[in-house]
Motif scaffolding. Structure first.
Motif, PDB file in Angstrom:
ATOM      1  N   LEU A  53      -2.661  -3.239  -7.435  1.00 35.59           N
ATOM      2  CA  LEU A  53      -2.884  -1.836  -7.074  1.00 35.59           C
ATOM      3  C   LEU A  53      -2.338  -0.902  -8.152  1.00 35.59           C
ATOM      4  O   LEU A  53      -3.017   0.032  -8.584  1.00 35.59           O
ATOM      5  N   PHE A  76       2.132   1.886  -3.407  1.00 35.61           N
ATOM      6  CA  PHE A  76       1.035   2.432  -4.208  1.00 35.61           C
ATOM      7  C   PHE A  76       0.811   3.916  -3.896  1.00 35.61           C
ATOM      8  O   PHE A  76       0.626   4.739  -4.805  1.00 35.61           O
ATOM      9  N   VAL A 118      -9.597  -1.221   0.752  1.00 38.35           N
ATOM     10  CA  VAL A 118      -8.915  -2.522   0.783  1.00 38.35           C
ATOM     11  C   VAL A 118      -9.595  -3.341   1.871  1.00 38.35           C
ATOM     12  O   VAL A 118      -9.422  -3.083   3.058  1.00 38.35           O
ATOM     13  N   CYS A 176     -10.931  -3.182  -3.432  1.00 36.70           N
ATOM     14  CA  CYS A 176      -9.943  -4.243  -3.644  1.00 36.70           C
ATOM     15  C   CYS A 176     -10.210  -5.293  -2.573  1.00 36.70           C
ATOM     16  O   CYS A 176      -9.918  -5.073  -1.400  1.00 36.70           O
ATOM     17  N   LEU A 214       0.829  -1.207   0.000  1.00 42.11           N
ATOM     18  CA  LEU A 214       0.000   0.000   0.000  1.00 42.11           C
ATOM     19  C   LEU A 214       0.866   1.262   0.000  1.00 42.11           C
ATOM     20  O   LEU A 214       0.534   2.253  -0.658  1.00 42.11           O
ATOM     21  N   LEU A 220     -10.428   4.367  -2.284  1.00 43.97           N
ATOM     22  CA  LEU A 220     -10.040   2.963  -2.480  1.00 43.97           C
ATOM     23  C   LEU A 220     -10.229   2.236  -1.157  1.00 43.97           C
ATOM     24  O   LEU A 220      -9.680   2.641  -0.138  1.00 43.97           O
TER      25      LEU A 220
END
Ligand SMILES: [Zn+2]
Length: 350
Positions: free
Chosen positions: A247, A56, A184, A214, A53, A182
């Motif tokens: 990602l 990303f 997760v 995601c 992460l 986003l």
């Protein structure tokens, strides 16, 4: 992933300019449910997911100098900002003990730091330190009760992300941004948070903020609806270990060029709703005509559990009436006539 293809993207000069004029504010919601991460341990640990992460986030920040990010943890005890840090937070004091707790949770015993402080770009380092420090504090503050809980405050974290985006974009001194969220997610069951989650979806829809999901484990009906309603991307990962690749390939696309990119998303969306009383997903139910409350079964007192409207008893009778079943009559057997002629092969006459 095969469907992720931007080779046909036709980027005009005006679109590139538009993207530069309006930087992107990315709100990331990380589900930190300890039980769900423990079940996912063999495929991907929380530490590895955080590392992916952070890569990303750094990639997102490097796309545009004015790009911004907000990271929010959806924990079992509630939603919490990891970055930007809350004003009262001072993670520096407890960062060392926090690193130990994150490693303990991920099952690793290595001593290497997640990031190298000496050689990092300052903006990256600020975000990385804040996210790791605050996450460590959150994990180390876990109690036995919070660890056993299977519910994460996903709707609360979505609300925080939406309010933060709204605050940034409402501030006249701030640069206007394209915003997206986003999520997760690792925990499956969200049916008890149906109403707040749907409220977040409607708010995001109104503000035109796409919610990308995601999904690392489990499958949640309402998150499919969230991404479908807001034109976001819903992706359930077959191989969670390749999280960073997913990602960077599918979730790093700027909203300005999103219409030109063919993204891999789930086409078949489950549009079922949850009963407001039993909190379970229902196939067929009743809807209150006043407040649109969904019920799998009308309560015995004949009133709405949300707004208290008393329903017409005659209408309730019709709803509760059992379906008519037509019983097929068995065909009667024909009685053999006693005086009928005998059936059989006649004996030959000599
Ligand atoms: Zn009602």
């Amino acid at each position: 992933m095969n469907a992720v293809d931007d080779t046909h993207a036709s980027l005009g000069g005006s679109e590139r300019t538009g993207s530069d004029e309006h930087p992107t504010l990315l709100g990331i919601v990380l589900d930190t449910n300890p039980t769900a991460w423990a079940e996912l341990e063999n495929k991907l640990s929380l530490k590895e997911a955080v590392e992916s992460l952070l890569i990303f986030i750094n990639a997102h920040l490097s796309l545009n100098n004015a790009n911004r990010v907000a990271v929010i943890a959806a924990h079992t005890t509630g939603a919490k900002f990891l970055y930007p840090k809350p004003p009262s937070s001072s993670f520096e004091n407890g960062s060392q003990s926090g690193h130990t707790s994150l490693k303990a949770m991920s099952g690793t015993t290595g001593t290497a730091n997640i990031f190298d402080r000496q050689t990092m770009y300052r903006q990256f380092r600020e975000v990385d330190e804040a996210v790791v420090g605050e996450l460590d504090r959150l994990v180390s503050s876990a109690t036995e009760k919070s660890v056993r809980s299977t519910q994460s405050a996903v709707s609360g974290a979505l609300s925080l992300a939406l309010t933060y985006i709204n605050r940034v974009n409402s501030n006249e001194d701030e640069v206007k941004t394209h915003a997206r969220i986003l999520l997760v997610s690792v925990s499956g069951d969200l049916s008890s948070q149906y109403i707040p989650t749907m409220n977040c979806i409607f708010a995001a829809q109104k503000k035109r903020i796409p919610i990308d999901v995601c999904k690392l484990a489990g499958d949640t009906v309402f998150l499919q609806q969230a991404s479908d309603s807001t034109n976001g991307t819903y992706m359930k990962l077959d191989h969670p270990r390749g999280l960073v690749q997913y990602l960077l390939s599918a979730f790093l696309v700027d909203p300005a060029i999103l219409p030109h990119v063919n993204l891999s998303t789930q086409r078949d969306v489950d549009f079922r709703a949850a009963c407001f009383v039993t909190k379970t997903v229902v196939d067929i139910g009743c809807v209150c005509s006043v407040c649109l409350c969904i019920m799998s079964k009308v309560p015995a007192d004949g009133s709405c559990p949300m707004c208290g409207t008393v329903y017409d008893p005659q209408a309730l009778q019709k709803i509760n009436r059992k379906p008519m079943v037509i019983v097929k009559k068995k065909p009667k057997k024909k009685k053999a006539k006693l005086d009928s002629t005998p059936v059989g092969t006649p004996s030959p006459i000599p």
